[in-house]
Design a protein around this motif. Structure first.
Motif, short mmCIF file in Angstrom:
data_model
loop_
_atom_site.label_atom_id
_atom_site.label_comp_id
_atom_site.label_asym_id
_atom_site.label_seq_id
_atom_site.Cartn_x
_atom_site.Cartn_y
_atom_site.Cartn_z
N UNK A 1 2.54 -15.72 -10.09
CA UNK A 1 3.40 -15.51 -8.93
C UNK A 1 2.62 -15.73 -7.63
N UNK A 2 3.25 -16.32 -6.64
CA UNK A 2 2.63 -16.44 -5.33
C UNK A 2 2.42 -15.04 -4.74
N UNK A 3 1.23 -14.80 -4.20
CA UNK A 3 0.89 -13.51 -3.59
C UNK A 3 1.14 -12.34 -4.54
N UNK A 4 0.78 -12.51 -5.81
CA UNK A 4 0.98 -11.45 -6.80
C UNK A 4 0.19 -10.20 -6.46
N UNK A 5 -0.87 -10.36 -5.68
CA UNK A 5 -1.70 -9.21 -5.31
C UNK A 5 -1.24 -8.47 -4.08
N UNK A 6 -0.18 -8.95 -3.43
CA UNK A 6 0.31 -8.24 -2.25
C UNK A 6 1.17 -7.05 -2.68
N UNK A 7 1.21 -6.02 -1.84
CA UNK A 7 1.90 -4.78 -2.18
C UNK A 7 3.40 -5.01 -2.35
N UNK A 8 4.00 -4.26 -3.28
CA UNK A 8 5.44 -4.36 -3.51
C UNK A 8 6.22 -3.36 -2.66
N UNK A 9 5.50 -2.42 -2.01
CA UNK A 9 6.17 -1.44 -1.16
C UNK A 9 6.35 -0.08 -1.79
N UNK A 10 5.88 0.09 -3.01
CA UNK A 10 6.04 1.39 -3.68
C UNK A 10 5.03 2.39 -3.11
N UNK A 11 3.75 2.14 -3.35
CA UNK A 11 2.66 2.92 -2.75
C UNK A 11 2.84 4.42 -2.90
N UNK A 12 2.92 4.88 -4.15
CA UNK A 12 3.10 6.32 -4.40
C UNK A 12 4.50 6.74 -4.04
N UNK A 13 4.64 7.53 -3.00
CA UNK A 13 5.97 7.96 -2.53
C UNK A 13 6.33 7.28 -1.21
N UNK A 14 5.62 6.20 -0.85
CA UNK A 14 5.86 5.50 0.40
C UNK A 14 7.30 4.99 0.47
N UNK A 15 7.83 4.49 -0.66
CA UNK A 15 9.19 3.95 -0.63
C UNK A 15 10.24 5.04 -0.45
#
Length: 419
Positions: free
Chosen positions: A339-353
């Motif tokens: 995947x392109x930019x597979x290492x970029x954050x998905x936005x979950x980040x613990x309870x960040x979402x």
């Protein structure tokens, strides 16, 4: 160092282009607060909390600045010196950080409640009556991808000792996690069975508890340290050669217990003993395990398109991005698509979402552009938070009939030839 190499690696800076939304900007704010140039008020707190803590800036930094440690210290200072929560926020924090997560039996009760909610028909009633809309839209969306919880964790189902299949290579301690053990019990079970297939005796210390990551990231460092000490005792007493995690977020703090306790000399040796033994499930399978035998054909013999989403903490802290990809490529009939930019954050980040849903959704939308471009049938990841976030993205984009998000332990175990 103020070179700015961290800027293009930072998810919030990429979304906003605002200097204060970057690691360099946040460090400048921290320094200004320490030097007395600015008062660390609400805007300062908001910027610290707006950081995902993904630590993608660290591998990009030529000076090896430990940004993750700085942001945790800043949040701890906010909780200690400046922040005054509303009464109900203080109550929720006390319930979550002190009364719930540190106690596995109470987490099991949570699992029982969620299991009843899904299996009793109550979830269907709540959805049909529209009661779920009482929550925010984001929490309502998250409710749609709630996993099947269990009141019986891995110890209740498998016991505390699972022998190796064939010749024993080493003894590993399984870190079962808190939420992992009630929301993803089946993944924990398959993780242990994979380890057994690969030649490891598996010990699951009953006295272990929550890793403390959520506490450390939320300014509750004293509680995080107490949890760390108990985990160190539990695994030392078990006499294991390695400590295995199947959750990138947990593994990242486990491998840094020596830093977490660095101000306590009496824990120096024990914390170093623990930290050096922590391994992600994919890493230990590739580096120490007996090679797994995978079925030559799966899914009716058709080639299966698979892509992988990195767990930020596994990639950036534990440096474990390659073993998972290697294992996926070894599975029969798999067509691996990077995947392109597979290492970029998905936005979950613990309870960040949950706490920062607007930014989390922006990041998820950009992630899904890359996910959809792979046309994969399986989106594999190595962290429960990422897994739920990607399930949410698949649901929002109407892809659930064509794509499934799965944990790597589940994907591998379902395709391995059992001894």
């Amino acid at each position: 160092m103020r070179c700015g190499f961290c800027l293009p690696a930072c998810p919030t800076f990429k979304e906003t282009g605002v200097e204060a939304e970057s690691p360099r900007g946040r460090i400048s704010l921290m320094k200004a607060a320490v030097d007395g140039i600015m008062e660390p008020g609400i805007s300062f707190e908001d910027q610290m909390n707006h950081c995902l803590g993904c630590r993608a800036c660290e591998p990009a930094c030529p000076a090896d600045v430990k940004y993750g440690q700085l942001i945790e210290q800043a949040r701890d200072a906010i909780e200690t010196h400046t922040k005054q929560h509303r009464w109900w926020v203080s109550g929720v924090r006390k319930l979550v950080f002190k009364e719930l997560f540190p106690h596995q039996k109470r987490m099991s009760l949570l699992g029982s409640g969620l299991h009843f909610y899904k299996k009793s028909g109550l979830q269907t009633i709540v959805r049909k009556t529209g009661a779920v809309k009482v929550f925010s839209k984001h929490l309502s969306d998250m409710e749609t991808i709630l996993p099947d919880a269990s009141s019986k964790g891995i110890v209740e189902q498998l016991g505390t000792y699972i022998p190796a299949k064939g010749e024993k290579i080493a003894t590993v301690g399984m870190f079962r996690g808190c939420l992992m053990d009630v929301l993803f019990t089946e993944t924990n079970i398959k993780t242990v069975k994979l380890l057994s297939e690969a030649g490891f005796d598996v010990v699951i210390p009953e006295t272990q508890n929550c890793c403390g990551a959520l506490h450390a990231h939320s300014g509750e460092s004293d509680q995080a340290k107490a949890l760390a000490k108990n985990n160190i005792r539990a695994f030392q007493e078990a006499g294991v050669d390695y400590i295995v995690s199947n959750a990138g977020g947990c593994g990242a703090i486990l491998v840094e217990y020596d830093h977490l306790l660095h101000e306590e000399p009496e824990w120096k040796e024990a914390s170093a003993w623990f930290a050096v033994r922590v391994k992600d499930i994919s890493t230990i399978l590739v580096e120490q395990g007996r090679p797994l035998q995978f079925a030559e054909t799966v899914d009716g013999g058709a080639s299966t398109r698979v892509t992988y989403q990195d767990s930020c903490h596994l990639r950036n802290v534990m440096k474990g991005s390659n073993p998972a990809r290697q294992l996926l490529k070894e599975v029969g009939s798999v067509a691996y698509i990077e995947m392109k930019d597979a290492g970029s954050c998905c936005g979950s980040a613990g309870i960040y979402n949950v706490t920062q849903p607007v930014m989390a959704n922006q990041i998820l939308e950009h992630k899904m552009e890359n996910v959809n471009a792979t046309a994969a049938q399986y989106l594999v990841t190595s962290n429960p938070g990422c897994l739920l976030q990607m399930k949410l993205g698949i649901e929002k984009h109407g892809q659930k009939d064509r794509m499934e998000a799965v944990h790597i332990a589940d994907f591998l175990y379902d395709r391995v030839v059992k001894n």
